[in-house]
Scaffold this active site. Structure first.
Site, mmCIF file in Angstrom:
data_model
loop_
_atom_site.group_PDB
_atom_site.id
_atom_site.type_symbol
_atom_site.label_atom_id
_atom_site.label_comp_id
_atom_site.label_asym_id
_atom_site.label_seq_id
_atom_site.Cartn_x
_atom_site.Cartn_y
_atom_site.Cartn_z
ATOM 1 N N SER A 38 29.388 -8.150 30.490
ATOM 2 C CA SER A 38 30.398 -7.274 29.907
ATOM 3 C C SER A 38 30.926 -6.242 30.906
ATOM 4 O O SER A 38 32.016 -5.729 30.726
ATOM 5 C CB SER A 38 29.853 -6.559 28.674
ATOM 6 O OG SER A 38 28.859 -5.630 29.038
ATOM 7 N N LYS A 86 28.172 0.565 29.382
ATOM 8 C CA LYS A 86 29.631 0.572 29.233
ATOM 9 C C LYS A 86 30.219 1.771 29.976
ATOM 10 O O LYS A 86 29.514 2.665 30.406
ATOM 11 C CB LYS A 86 30.040 0.666 27.750
ATOM 12 C CG LYS A 86 29.442 -0.386 26.858
ATOM 13 C CD LYS A 86 30.009 -1.748 27.121
ATOM 14 C CE LYS A 86 29.381 -2.752 26.166
ATOM 15 N NZ LYS A 86 29.171 -4.023 26.724
#
Length: 137
Positions: A38, A86
């Site tokens: 990701s 993230k």
């Protein structure tokens, strides 16, 4: 053969090193392995054979001193046993235009908006909403 005093000294040193290491990793910094794609290409590029490791500094946790663009590790809002990596896109009080739905979101106090660098393989705030500061790890 070693005497009991020798083994007692070794045990005390091991215990001391363990306590110091635990304190450092809990309060100041730790090393964490990054898995998944990701955050590719920043971490774990698609063609990389090796997993990436990062040094996680924890001084900013004391005052929640974060800014846009910081890469953070936090507990998953849906499964508190998982940790996600993230990038912070928006901070509390910011207004954010969502590109896929043309909606505008106001980020509430005590939250931030996070997204992965690889949009195609990232489960982030676009699917679960703003992340609470209490989940920052």
């Amino acid at each position: 053969m070693a005497t009991p005093n020798y083994w007692w000294g070794v045990a005390k040193k091991c215990f001391t090193v363990g306590i110091i290491s635990l304190t450092v990793s809990d309060r100041f910094a730790s090393v964490s392995r990054i898995s998944g794609h990701s955050m590719s290409p920043t971490f774990n590029p698609a063609r990389s054979y090796f997993k990436d490791y990062v040094l996680v500094e924890k001084f900013c946790l004391k005052n929640y001193n974060f800014s846009r663009g910081d890469v953070i590790i936090f507990l998953s809002p849906s499964n508190h046993k998982e940790r996600h990596v993230k990038r912070i896109i928006a901070m509390p009080g910011d207004w954010l235009n969502l590109s896929d739905s043309h909606d505008t979101v106001n980020i509430p106090q005590g939250h931030c908006w996070v997204e992965g660098d690889d949009v195609a393989s990232s489960a982030d705030s676009r699917s679960s909403g703003p992340v609470s500061d209490s989940l920052l790890n």
